[in-house]
Scaffold this motif. Sequence first.
Motif, mmCIF file in Angstrom:
data_model
loop_
_atom_site.group_PDB
_atom_site.id
_atom_site.type_symbol
_atom_site.label_atom_id
_atom_site.label_comp_id
_atom_site.label_asym_id
_atom_site.label_seq_id
_atom_site.Cartn_x
_atom_site.Cartn_y
_atom_site.Cartn_z
ATOM 1 N N ASP A 47 0.802 -1.110 -0.024
ATOM 2 C CA ASP A 47 -0.052 -0.017 -0.076
ATOM 3 C C ASP A 47 0.701 1.243 0.030
ATOM 4 O OD1 ASP A 47 -2.146 -1.775 0.238
ATOM 5 O OD2 ASP A 47 -2.820 -1.333 2.186
ATOM 6 N N GLY A 48 2.061 1.080 0.431
ATOM 7 C CA GLY A 48 3.034 2.286 0.360
ATOM 8 C C GLY A 48 3.899 2.321 -0.941
ATOM 9 N N GLY A 49 3.653 1.566 -1.878
ATOM 10 C CA GLY A 49 4.402 1.550 -2.979
ATOM 11 C C GLY A 49 3.629 2.673 -4.203
ATOM 12 N N ILE A 50 4.337 2.661 -5.175
ATOM 13 C CA ILE A 50 3.915 3.589 -6.102
ATOM 14 C C ILE A 50 3.817 3.017 -7.538
ATOM 15 C CG2 ILE A 50 5.377 5.628 -5.087
ATOM 16 C CD1 ILE A 50 7.417 5.412 -6.976
ATOM 17 N N THR A 51 3.089 3.725 -8.432
ATOM 18 C CA THR A 51 3.166 3.394 -9.727
ATOM 19 C C THR A 51 4.119 4.292 -10.422
ATOM 20 O OG1 THR A 51 1.027 4.916 -10.343
ATOM 21 C CG2 THR A 51 0.684 2.847 -9.737
ATOM 22 N N GLU A 98 5.009 9.599 -11.240
ATOM 23 C CA GLU A 98 4.975 8.723 -10.174
ATOM 24 C C GLU A 98 4.032 9.066 -9.243
ATOM 25 O OE1 GLU A 98 9.768 7.685 -9.712
ATOM 26 O OE2 GLU A 98 8.875 9.118 -8.553
ATOM 27 N N ASP A 99 3.103 8.063 -8.992
ATOM 28 C CA ASP A 99 1.858 8.200 -8.159
ATOM 29 C C ASP A 99 1.637 7.137 -6.947
ATOM 30 O OD1 ASP A 99 -0.468 9.753 -7.129
ATOM 31 O OD2 ASP A 99 -1.421 9.102 -9.096
ATOM 32 N N GLN A 100 0.813 7.265 -6.162
ATOM 33 C CA GLN A 100 0.586 6.595 -4.867
ATOM 34 C C GLN A 100 -0.408 5.283 -5.454
ATOM 35 O OE1 GLN A 100 -1.370 9.813 -2.754
ATOM 36 N NE2 GLN A 100 -0.066 9.257 -1.139
ATOM 37 N N LEU A 101 0.250 3.940 -5.138
ATOM 38 C CA LEU A 101 -0.408 2.945 -5.308
ATOM 39 C C LEU A 101 -1.793 2.993 -4.797
ATOM 40 C CD1 LEU A 101 1.842 -0.180 -5.348
ATOM 41 C CD2 LEU A 101 0.127 0.313 -7.161
ATOM 42 N N GLY A 158 0.790 3.370 3.227
ATOM 43 C CA GLY A 158 0.803 4.456 2.530
ATOM 44 C C GLY A 158 2.220 5.371 2.202
ATOM 45 N N THR A 159 2.253 6.284 1.601
ATOM 46 C CA THR A 159 3.335 7.022 1.233
ATOM 47 C C THR A 159 3.111 8.582 1.220
ATOM 48 O OG1 THR A 159 5.319 7.274 -0.302
ATOM 49 C CG2 THR A 159 3.313 6.504 -1.098
ATOM 50 N N SER A 160 3.590 9.379 1.776
ATOM 51 C CA SER A 160 3.545 10.818 1.647
ATOM 52 C C SER A 160 4.280 11.473 0.743
ATOM 53 C CB SER A 160 3.610 11.449 3.190
ATOM 54 O OG SER A 160 4.872 11.184 3.514
ATOM 55 N N GLY A 161 5.318 11.021 0.060
ATOM 56 C CA GLY A 161 6.243 11.572 -0.702
ATOM 57 C C GLY A 161 6.094 11.703 -2.163
ATOM 58 N N PHE A 162 4.577 11.145 -2.462
ATOM 59 C CA PHE A 162 4.223 11.121 -3.870
ATOM 60 C C PHE A 162 2.763 11.717 -3.810
ATOM 61 C CE2 PHE A 162 7.505 8.236 -3.505
ATOM 62 C CZ PHE A 162 8.189 8.449 -4.412
ATOM 63 N N PRO A 163 2.266 12.135 -4.789
ATOM 64 C CA PRO A 163 3.035 12.115 -6.479
ATOM 65 C C PRO A 163 3.932 12.953 -6.650
ATOM 66 C CG PRO A 163 0.708 13.185 -6.462
ATOM 67 C CD PRO A 163 1.122 12.592 -5.158
ATOM 68 N N SER A 223 4.790 18.466 -6.857
ATOM 69 C CA SER A 223 5.198 17.614 -5.786
ATOM 70 C C SER A 223 4.490 17.885 -4.406
ATOM 71 C CB SER A 223 6.577 17.592 -5.872
ATOM 72 O OG SER A 223 7.239 16.722 -4.823
ATOM 73 N N PRO A 224 3.239 17.278 -4.330
ATOM 74 C CA PRO A 224 2.668 17.825 -2.965
ATOM 75 C C PRO A 224 2.881 16.907 -1.832
ATOM 76 C CG PRO A 224 0.958 16.895 -4.577
ATOM 77 C CD PRO A 224 2.332 16.763 -5.205
ATOM 78 N N ASN A 225 4.203 17.198 -1.600
ATOM 79 C CA ASN A 225 4.640 16.346 -0.345
ATOM 80 C C ASN A 225 3.627 16.283 0.886
ATOM 81 O OD1 ASN A 225 6.636 15.009 -1.656
ATOM 82 N ND2 ASN A 225 8.091 16.462 -1.051
ATOM 83 N N PHE A 226 3.333 15.244 1.541
ATOM 84 C CA PHE A 226 2.515 15.578 2.715
ATOM 85 C C PHE A 226 1.138 15.994 2.548
ATOM 86 C CE2 PHE A 226 6.824 15.785 4.300
ATOM 87 C CZ PHE A 226 6.951 14.427 4.930
#
Length: 326
Positions: free
Chosen positions: A196-200, A235-238, A252-257, A299-302
């Motif tokens: 769930d924290g991966g990216i496309t 690069e986007d959030q899965l 999840g991941t907060s460093g993307f998209p 790049s909208p981090n967080f």
Amino acid sequence: GAVPDLRFINMYLDGVEMKSMFNGNLVGIPQTGSPLPQDALEEFRVFINPYDAEYSHAGAYVISAVSRRGSNTREGSAFGFLQNKNLIARGAFQSVLPNFDRQQLGLNLRRPLVRGKLFYAGSYEYSNTNNFIDVTTPATSARFSQYAGSFKAPNHNHTGLARFTYVRDPKNTFDLVWSSRYMTGESNFGVKTARDGGITQKYFINTALLKHQYLPSSGVMNELSFQLVNWLHDEDQLVHGPQLTYPSVVLGTSGFPLKINETHLRLVNRTTWGIDDWHGSHLMKAGVELSHVSASQYSPNFRDGSFTYATDTSTLPQRTLRASTV
């Protein structure tokens, strides 16, 4: 190189500069691998400090590669490669061998279109790989046990190059070169980071070169070129949502998209003089370059927030981060 940081390297493909303005790395590398098909590569050189001023925007080392051109000889080749899970050992953290699958193929053709005048060279490669990444979180709660295991991380990569060469006469040669790379995939998870924290991933790199080489006299060459480089990076959030960081697992991941669009336009003229039998042999170069680079970054981090919990059973976060769009 003397300094490993990506900002200190540069690469030229048939004289086209492959430098990204986003972070100083090469466009689309290392995500997309080789910048051109294997059989399209004629030769390459690695320049360690010091190197000629024409190879700018690097501080440690420069790679200069040249693609193959067509000739009066007809040449062609094809290859294929297949690998399945029966040829792969089960990993230390895998209870069941995943359905690993990998295919690669390539086609190459070089031939004259008009004998002695107009030549063509083309290459294409495709790879399809079903990688698997292990999430090995030692979850202490049944709540997180579903996130452990081996998860598919597919990767598709297309690479192509076409080159037309027109020899008008012994003094004038024209080259038109186009190269393209397109990759899609999933990654950026594993160990404590759940799928769930991966990216496309989507990367699309196109380069075009129109070049004229003129030999007015013995020992003198002028090269005029128009260059285009376009790089699309997506690069986007899965799974969209906040990043939840527990001691045993990250969801999840907060460093993307991260979305980048760069277009480089360059007009370059270089003149080379070779002088022999005058107190030795000498090589002198002079040139001018006009460049225009347009770039946009999203790049909208967080954007959805990042929450860190002290224990796996915590219901309230120990730390919270949110930020505005950049």
